[in-house]
Every structure is written in structure tokens, then in C-alpha cells.
Design a protein around this motif. Sequence first.
Motif, short mmCIF file in Angstrom:
data_model
loop_
_atom_site.label_atom_id
_atom_site.label_comp_id
_atom_site.label_asym_id
_atom_site.label_seq_id
_atom_site.Cartn_x
_atom_site.Cartn_y
_atom_site.Cartn_z
N LEU A 1 8.31 14.52 -0.76
CA LEU A 1 8.58 14.36 -2.19
C LEU A 1 9.68 15.31 -2.60
N ASP A 2 10.85 14.74 -2.83
CA ASP A 2 12.03 15.52 -3.18
C ASP A 2 12.64 14.89 -4.43
N LYS A 3 12.71 15.65 -5.49
CA LYS A 3 13.20 15.11 -6.76
C LYS A 3 14.61 14.55 -6.62
N ALA A 4 15.42 15.17 -5.78
CA ALA A 4 16.80 14.71 -5.60
C ALA A 4 16.86 13.35 -4.89
N ALA A 5 15.80 13.01 -4.16
CA ALA A 5 15.80 11.75 -3.40
C ALA A 5 15.21 10.59 -4.19
N ILE A 6 14.68 10.85 -5.38
CA ILE A 6 14.03 9.81 -6.16
C ILE A 6 15.08 8.94 -6.86
N ARG A 7 14.97 7.66 -6.68
CA ARG A 7 15.82 6.71 -7.39
C ARG A 7 15.15 6.37 -8.71
N THR A 8 15.88 6.58 -9.80
CA THR A 8 15.30 6.35 -11.12
C THR A 8 16.33 5.68 -12.01
N ASN A 9 15.80 5.03 -13.02
CA ASN A 9 16.66 4.36 -14.01
C ASN A 9 15.94 4.41 -15.33
N GLU A 10 16.10 5.50 -16.02
CA GLU A 10 15.37 5.75 -17.26
C GLU A 10 15.54 4.59 -18.23
N GLY A 11 14.40 4.03 -18.68
CA GLY A 11 14.44 2.99 -19.70
C GLY A 11 14.50 1.58 -19.16
N SER A 12 14.64 1.41 -17.87
CA SER A 12 14.65 0.05 -17.30
C SER A 12 13.94 0.06 -15.97
N SER A 13 13.62 -1.12 -15.48
CA SER A 13 12.84 -1.22 -14.24
C SER A 13 13.70 -0.92 -13.03
N VAL A 14 13.11 -0.22 -12.06
CA VAL A 14 13.83 0.03 -10.81
C VAL A 14 13.22 -0.81 -9.69
N PHE A 15 12.43 -1.80 -10.07
CA PHE A 15 11.73 -2.59 -9.06
C PHE A 15 12.09 -4.07 -9.10
N PRO A 16 13.37 -4.43 -9.20
CA PRO A 16 13.69 -5.86 -9.28
C PRO A 16 13.22 -6.63 -8.07
N ALA A 17 13.32 -6.02 -6.89
CA ALA A 17 12.91 -6.75 -5.68
C ALA A 17 11.42 -7.03 -5.70
N GLY A 18 10.64 -6.04 -6.11
CA GLY A 18 9.20 -6.24 -6.16
C GLY A 18 8.81 -7.29 -7.17
N VAL A 19 9.49 -7.29 -8.32
CA VAL A 19 9.19 -8.30 -9.33
C VAL A 19 9.47 -9.69 -8.80
N VAL A 20 10.60 -9.83 -8.13
CA VAL A 20 10.94 -11.14 -7.56
C VAL A 20 9.90 -11.57 -6.55
N VAL A 21 9.47 -10.64 -5.70
CA VAL A 21 8.49 -10.98 -4.68
C VAL A 21 7.17 -11.39 -5.32
N ARG A 22 6.77 -10.69 -6.38
CA ARG A 22 5.52 -11.05 -7.05
C ARG A 22 5.61 -12.45 -7.65
N ILE A 23 6.78 -12.78 -8.24
CA ILE A 23 6.97 -14.12 -8.78
C ILE A 23 6.89 -15.15 -7.66
N MET A 24 7.54 -14.83 -6.52
CA MET A 24 7.47 -15.74 -5.39
C MET A 24 6.04 -15.88 -4.90
N GLY A 25 5.29 -14.77 -4.96
CA GLY A 25 3.90 -14.83 -4.54
C GLY A 25 3.08 -15.75 -5.43
N ILE A 26 3.34 -15.69 -6.75
CA ILE A 26 2.64 -16.58 -7.67
C ILE A 26 2.97 -18.03 -7.37
N LEU A 27 4.26 -18.30 -7.10
CA LEU A 27 4.64 -19.66 -6.76
C LEU A 27 3.98 -20.09 -5.47
N LEU A 28 3.85 -19.15 -4.53
CA LEU A 28 3.18 -19.48 -3.28
C LEU A 28 1.73 -19.84 -3.52
N LEU A 29 1.08 -19.11 -4.44
CA LEU A 29 -0.30 -19.43 -4.75
C LEU A 29 -0.44 -20.84 -5.28
#
Length: 338
Positions: free
Chosen positions: A291-319
Motif C-alpha cells: 500500500l503506497d499512496k504514490a501508487a494509487i490511481r485516483t480520479n477525485e469526483g469520478s469513477s476510476v472503474f470503467p472496465a469493471g462497470v463494463v464487465v458488470r454490465i456484460m455479466g448482467i447481459l450474460l445472465l
Amino acid sequence: MQLFIFLLLLEIHGTVGLTRSLRYFYTSSSGVSNFPEFVAVGLVDDVQMIHYDSNTEKAEFKQQWMEKAAEDDPQYLSRQTNRLMNTQQIFKGNIDTLKQRFNQTGGVHINQMMYGCEWDDETTVVNSYHQYGYDGEDFLLFDLKTQTWIAPVMQAVITKHEWDSDRSLSDDLRKYHTKLCPEWLKKYVNYGRSSLMRTELPSVSLLQKSSSSPVTCHATGFYPDRAEMVWRKDGVELHEGVDPGEILTNHDGTFQMSVDLDLSSAIHEDWSRYICVFQLFGVNEDIVTKLDKAAIRTNEGSSVFPAGVVVRIMGILLLLTVCFSGVFIWRRKYKELY
């Protein structure tokens, strides 16, 4: 007990022993616009290998290694196409019967079936299942030990009695689940050995939505999906303040997962005492991320997980689209509801 079979595709992740699985799904639907009335898929180790739907009325391989099945049997796909076309008609009739049983007319209704088996190559233990669901609830389940059907709802009792009296059906199911299913599972694993038995390590990142949000340790690109990821402090695994996520499927067939760590009560001077540990089945060396603060990718005020969101949507479609495929299950299993 909730069926819901589709969740098996995303939530079954054996971490002890190497469990191989062969699953087939059917889904027929009523009142769903822009969606095939009948869809069928088969999966080996949760990797889709064959697909059929009522729009194309054609069984198709979804993995290149399944071409070996056609080499062994040139009539493989044509036979599965003909079989599933017949099954499609039976399932269409079944959903009409179910609507009558439940006194339903319009609306959206889903009739599902799942069967298959799992084989542990360390203990040679075989688990199997053969079950029906309707509108998100169990409808009928076959008990292999007693060779009888279980009816969780009153509307299924009449079918239970009819199928229990058909001893040839029970014998066929017993033979399939105890002998044929494990044999075909081993054959399919052998077809896809170079793909199904490969090992790929992930890239691991530290993510944080905002300075007050939990820190997420995110691993993506690993294979197979038998993995664990934990947070440790001073070498001790943490449970309090830790929120593990699901293992999700990437578009390329690899997997991703994440685990959140709440640091709201931790002082910054202690951050160096935390590590994220990723463990992949069959790989002796863990991937450790400090855990290193300098290594953390952040984007204050917006989501930093676009890939995960897309995958979850794809998962719903798969269901919504995954369903049972009748490969190598003979005609007697395709029973009309009485």
C-alpha cells in the motif's frame, strides 16, 4: 433454495483442488422483446463452447478447440442443431403449460433448465445436477441418490408424479450423470487443454475513487478463475473493514477481481504496514502489492472503474442470455410438462 443457475457462471470459484465442470443451460422466454424465445449454451469450466438460439436455429462452436469434436464426429453440429430445434418446440410448449399452472396470461416469463457435472481431479469425486426453474424460482430438481424428482412448489407436483413413474427416464438420467457426463467432461477438457489448463498472472493496481473512499486492490487478466485476494497488515490477514468483490469475466476470457480496504481509521504513517496479496491456484508465488499512496490511481469526483462497470454490465447481459444446451443429452430427457 434459489436456482439461480445463471449466478453459477459468475460465483462458482473453487479454491481447493482443481474442479472441472460441464454445464448445459436452456432458457425459453415469453414476453421478452428483442430476445430469442429459446437459447441454449454449453460451458466447460465456465467457458462457453457451444451456442444455439431460436433466431439462427443453428448450433455453433464458440471455441476453436471444439473443432476437434467435429473432427471426431463430422455430424456433431448438425445432430445438435436438429436435437435443439426439437427441444425448442418442447420448451415453447412447456412455458405455455407453466403459465397455465400459475394462472398467468401476459407479462414476462422465463423457463430455465440446467444440468451437468463437476469432477475433482484430485479426489475423483463427481457432483451432478439436473434442475428446472421458472420465473427465478426452483421448479423441479432431480435427486440422483433416490432417483426421484423434488417439487419445491405445488404447481410442480403433478409433473413430479408423472416423471417419478417413468423409470426409464430415471435410469437414463442416472447413467448420464454417473458415467457419460464425466466422460464427456474429460474429453472436452482434453480438446481445450492448451486453453483451459493454461495459467496467466494478472496485472494488479491500487485504485481509489476519492481520498475518503476505500482503497481497492484490483487484479485483471488472470486465468483460471480459481484465485483469492486478501489484504494483510503486518502479515496478518484482515477481515474487518475489508470488502471482497466477485470474480468477473473479461471480454477476452480472462478474469478480474478486487478487494476493498477501508482506511478511514488508519493513520498515514501505518499505510506501509498493509499489503494486498493475490493468490492463483497452481502458482506457488503470490503477487504482493504494498500500500503506497504514490501508487494509487485516483480520479477525485469520478469513477476510476470503467472496465469493471463494463464487465458488470456484460455479466448482467450474460445472465439474460445464458441458457441450457442439450449437447449429448438424449431425447428422453426432453420431457413435456404434464
